[in-house]
Write a protein that holds these residues in place. Structure first.
Motif, PDB file in Angstrom:
ATOM      1  N   ARG D  54       0.830  -1.210   0.000  1.00  0.00           N
ATOM      2  CA  ARG D  54       0.000   0.000   0.000  1.00  0.00           C
ATOM      3  C   ARG D  54       0.865   1.261   0.000  1.00  0.00           C
ATOM      4  O   ARG D  54       0.606   2.215  -0.726  1.00  0.00           O
ATOM      5  CB  ARG D  54      -0.902  -0.057   1.244  1.00  0.00           C
ATOM      6  CG  ARG D  54      -1.826   1.108   1.451  1.00  0.00           C
ATOM      7  CD  ARG D  54      -2.899   1.186   0.422  1.00  0.00           C
ATOM      8  NE  ARG D  54      -2.708   2.338  -0.422  1.00  0.00           N
ATOM      9  CZ  ARG D  54      -3.509   2.698  -1.395  1.00  0.00           C
ATOM     10  NH1 ARG D  54      -4.568   1.986  -1.693  1.00  0.00           N
ATOM     11  NH2 ARG D  54      -3.262   3.752  -2.115  1.00  0.00           N
ATOM     12  N   LYS D  59      -2.412  -0.934  -4.829  1.00  0.00           N
ATOM     13  CA  LYS D  59      -3.706  -1.001  -4.157  1.00  0.00           C
ATOM     14  C   LYS D  59      -4.066  -2.465  -3.923  1.00  0.00           C
ATOM     15  O   LYS D  59      -4.627  -3.112  -4.799  1.00  0.00           O
ATOM     16  CB  LYS D  59      -4.778  -0.299  -5.002  1.00  0.00           C
ATOM     17  CG  LYS D  59      -4.623   1.227  -4.966  1.00  0.00           C
ATOM     18  CD  LYS D  59      -5.675   1.936  -5.787  1.00  0.00           C
ATOM     19  CE  LYS D  59      -5.238   1.990  -7.223  1.00  0.00           C
ATOM     20  NZ  LYS D  59      -6.150   2.732  -8.100  1.00  0.00           N
ATOM     21  N   GLY D 170      -7.068   5.038  -0.012  1.00  0.00           N
ATOM     22  CA  GLY D 170      -5.983   4.613   0.862  1.00  0.00           C
ATOM     23  C   GLY D 170      -6.337   3.460   1.796  1.00  0.00           C
ATOM     24  O   GLY D 170      -5.498   3.025   2.578  1.00  0.00           O
TER      25      GLY D 170
END
Lengths: 293, 293, 293, 293, 293, 293
Positions: D54, D59, D170
């Motif tokens: 990450r 992702k 995120g």
């Protein structure tokens, strides 16, 4: 045209550069109309000036008046206008006429002229997006009594969002001086006041009021006595003494209102001069009177 | 109110949920006015319905007509209206009256009513942002000759951006059926046509035309013969045969225009019924005629 | 249904307009569950109410409890629940059961019900996005000693971003009252407290706690003595005197916590009444008790 | 640590640069769990690997299984699991247990572990945001008859928006393999299938399935016969011949499904090796089997 | 490489995670060059370190010096450099050489090296976007007189927008220490000062100055006497006493300037050590001197 | 200045309006330099023209050459330039000089001049953001043999993102004709070719090449034989016949390249005429030759 002349023309563009730079992205509220408007050529010239401002990055917002055209239409249907302290007595039927002439004729004509020459104007009254909230004006007659002028109003509050959004998206808002009362009724408001309040609410960078005289004169009738820069204090004194009087009073008051709200520069200029807007903005030659705090 | 009744009310809200879900974020073009408009209560009801639509996520765009009010004003100044094929002969002076009544009275009244009850309406004519570009209409009289109707126009092109931006920002656009010619002149356009073209240009999800009859009837004068769903083909045949005639023709043509441009549903409904808009949208009870492709 | 009845229904929608307008874009934290939840019909009604809120522009955030279902599951595996001051003694194995029932059954059931009727719910525990940071709760028993309740926690801190982002994107967050300790361990937190803290952290516009009584009563057991509006000061006194006691204490404390953080309105209402949420929000009929500062 | 060793460490970071560059902004679907999960150290290592991914711009989306833990819990309450073709027979009560263990224990444990080491994980089941729509699976027993496995489902459709929005903001989505039926009921789905379908719907750049063997072997039981790159055609033949069998079948099928949807690379790797994810991604050393089209 | 070694490598990546997390999204100003730059390998290593920083979410901004290369070029065209207080006397012709070497050689070489290894660098001087506005520096010679050093300047003002926009869009700005005077003339500025001012204007999170010594030493020449953390107060005293002298003075002053503007950490480290940047950032091993407030 | 003259000036601004409108938001690639550059006044005039373009909404991108200044500097260090087919033989040391003069002197001078008069220029070489990827040029000498010109390159590929982002944010990119090879080495490229390729890659709306002759002449040496509009086909024939020759060849080829990529208008104009850029853009007076497809 000779090459020389063409080059001359290019130099003019270049000379305007410092002004363009200064005013890029700024908002100008421009009031014109009333007596300053009849001539079609002037109307076209002002439209061109405003479009040019838009293209060089200024966000112009127009406010127009409508006095003479309203008077004319009232007379055409057999009603004689009455005025108290320069304010038109406005009963319900007169208000209908004000709305019809303001929105149906004057506003639409300005919008149409601007669009025809390549701008993107949008006509607005104070009802649109609740732009101008108005309250009934209490007028004190010279005799001291309070007079009921009917649907004559003062600005209670401006909701500037609609004008800001339109200006942000490249449109030129054209505002008629009609306010919306709390019951949805319409009020006839002095266009100079609307311009001043709008400049204040938008935190404009300039308020320019086009009129049909040279500016504010030291000696009435003597153009050579034009006051280039007039301080608020002196302006107030001149209004008390009556040396600023009549239709010039709301113009000066609009400038003062805007100055107090932080608008840095306010001008009362001669709309009869061809391209007076551009002259004021793009040259050092002051035309008319700048009111300063 | 008893608790029972209050709960009853809550259930109604809940029953509307599937419809709200379906129409969330969709654009509806709603035409009303002309004869469907005089009553103040109806006007308020429609305003409320439109505001409700806005709050539950629909983007309503209004188009209004103005026939009777224009006729009335013309007569007040001593001009007798003339019609050819149901189109008002519109010389320059008549056009002035059309603009004044449309923009100054009808449009502003609708905007004012919506805002008073909590919406954010903005009044527009075809001049604003060059929304409706018009060309002169060539009318063929029943005798076969072409008649000059003056400033009567057809939609040449819609620039829907201004309406889209306003609707996107939470405003309710209210459009007067006045088009802008290439020289900046104004044209009087049939409001149903404007609604149809606007629905097409906006790729609306519904076109709803409010009128003052039950809908389209199989047998003229017999409300029981109401046609609930009318196919385009049959509509065309009925217009040729004359069983759809008069003011209903441009309404049906507007529906067909919108359907052809991909608008999925078009309706001609009875504006005299209280809250007919909500009934059409939030219940299964079809009121009036749905024109389908 | 007759046309009359249909019109009646439309009026109800219109009457809700002022409330819709007021609450558009606002965040409501709604606590329900525990004893208020068993009935499937009630669960469906609440789901419908919440979806409706979402569609008319409110951002609802749900917090649920789980008491009875947890007790039931514990007993099914042969463990007898113990309580101190109304808090469940929660050893490691009990915490496992709390997590399983809360996340696997109750939370998923609510999410599933909302989605089935057209909403977009997302289930969350305090672990997700570190939403609820918890610390071990120090409980003082009536005897005065501090009792170790195991994994019973208090809210140490809320990270509201995940809930805000989901609500902003049209989702309905459904939060289980499980907090995350600094070592990643789970804590069992009182659901009313979580709702109060979440309302505070989100600066919600309403905190609504659904319960299974009429609200706060002046005289216990007498529904006619319902207190419609209860001031914080008086609420504190009533808790000291014991006239507010038991499970109502954390509810009232949650309201006070939210009020102190600036949440303008907090309500404790009767979840057994059908569509009580809508009644509270969309009518003037106060149901239950509003706690006010 | 000597300066030499420290510098050695820095070089490792630098050597990973080309891989970081390649995978920046890409989406990886990572399946782990089932037998590959029990060890707490492995769980922490995988959490660390995923967080690192990450932070370097990948992702990651996790899908977990749950077999052994579910079996264990079933037995604890006295139910003996039954399997047909490797699918767990899932009656209503078993489904309750699946949900409780999957959401309340396994999913929450993974989320909690990731968050504790500094990631921002969010746990999801197929109900959340209607992520996984499922239909009942029709299983044909070896005998040829169709067997009713109860709430065992297949993926009918993925709505990837919620996962995409979370990953974009995120968060690390952690997905339990539970699907939502049209009546809101839950279905138990094979986790490998969910991973394959999710990779396909997200147009992921990698599908990585962690398992507890070395990869696909040419000769069963001989690690030296590991197939590094396996073409789809050959994989299909090996499944027909039975040399790929048992739990490896849905893994290979998930890879094939993803490849067909345009996922460029799919891997079946040995989750027992420490930091196997990073080894696969950041070094040239192939571990396990890459399935290629 | 054995599997063991490979796993070892993966562990290094994982160990860097806490640092990556801390510095994600932060801005680092890194000064290197002057004597620290000649070696091609070092240049490549620094480029790799900077690219890695960029990929793990740090926004690095480079400032370089150029002393030795300028001196060399001056001598090549037969000009002998002169220095006063360590500042190069810079007449117009010398300034031409400074610009040519700085922009044409050093800056372009750094940009080219970074891009070749996969970064996206953009070279800038203080002229670009008016980044560094400079004024002529008034130098007081040891004799007490003011000396005219020609085009030697101090930073008057930083306009950090261009650097911010580039860094925000994924580029690595590489800044040459040339300032722009009000007449458009160029000024030669000390690169350490530029780095300090830029860190201050960008509100950077770290200022790292790479040099060719171990850091600040307690006893000159004795690496074992390295000061790990130096407080501003003590740094000032050491400069007064002369124990910090020569080229180290502007470095320390740059750190102090940055600290005063709120940059939390500033470092003077040994650029000769391979990957010293990564060591400083990704390990606990302090290399060089940290100046702290 | 009299009022008359001032008004005259305003009219010029207004006359430019149609051109401003047409070019609003468009991208122009402007090549100038080489022989067209020496004069400081011309340089200032071009800077002013370019800034004005920027303020009226055009996005200008500059490409400059550098021939004479490079030759001069080479001779200053005792190297005699050599040319083959008009291309400078560029060994490693010459390339160093090209970079130094291009980036350190010419590019910075242009940037500095634009910024001094109020623009926001940013200087770029092909290395910045990997803007211009180059490959070694294979030159065929008149004798037929292939000649090694050293670091003379052709454009292999343009990455226009950096230029687009800067132009979008209000900056004026100024590009030096230096390309980046795959090993990071620099290549000397013909500036006209760079301008043509950049115009093509940016899908510019105009390519304007400023030169030091009147344009393309029918009869060499006779300005009266200027060709106003030259079709590509005829241009090609004239190059084959040699009536277009020398330095004019790459200019015409750049126009053809741009036209083929969809740039609608390309011009070769006389940069010696004061404000020739504005004349070309803001008047109908064609100056120089327009190359058309």
């Amino acid at each position: 045209m000779t090459l020389e002349q063409t080059i001359q023309k290019a130099s003019v563009l270049v000379e305007s550069l410092p002004y363009i730079r200064t005013f890029f992205g700024k908002t100008f509220v421009i009031k014109y109309g009333g007596s300053a408007m009849p001539d079609q050529d002037v109307q076209r010239d002002i439209a061109l000036d405003v479009i040019l401002l838009r293209y060089v990055g200024v966000k112009p917002v127009l406010v127009h008046g409508g006095g003479p055209a309203i008077t004319e239409t009232m007379r055409a249907v057999g009603r004689e206008p009455q005025f108290v302290n320069g304010r038109r007595v406005t009963d319900a039927e007169t208000m209908r006429i004000v709305r019809m002439v303001m929105m149906g004729i004057i506003n639409t004509d300005i919008v149409s002229t601007i669009n025809r020459f390549g701008g993107k104007a949008v006509g607005l009254s104070g009802h649109d997006g609740n732009l101008i909230v108005a309250r009934k004006r209490l007028e004190r007659a010279p005799t001291g009594e309070t007079v009921d002028l009917g649907f004559v109003g003062d600005v209670e509050r401006i909701h500037p969002e609609l004008v800001q959004e339109l200006a942000e998206n490249g449109y030129i808002p054209v505002v008629a001086p009609i306010g919306a009362g709390y019951q949805g009724e319409s009020y006839n408001i002095n266009a100079d006041s609307v311009a001043g309040e709008l400049a204040a609410a938008l935190r404009a960078d300039k308020l320019i009021i086009l009129t049909d005289v040279e500016g504010i004169l030291e000696e009435p009738g003597n153009p050579a006595s034009l006051i280039s820069a007039l301080q608020v204090q002196r302006a107030r004194r001149m209004m008390e003494e009556g040396s600023i009087a009549g239709g010039m009073v709301p113009k000066v008051e609009a400038c003062i209102r805007a100055l107090e709200a932080g608008v840095p520069r306010t001008h009362i200029i001669d709309g009869r001069v061809s391209h007076s807007l551009l002259l004021e903005i793009f040259t050092d030659r002051g035309i008319g009177t700048m009111v300063v705090s």
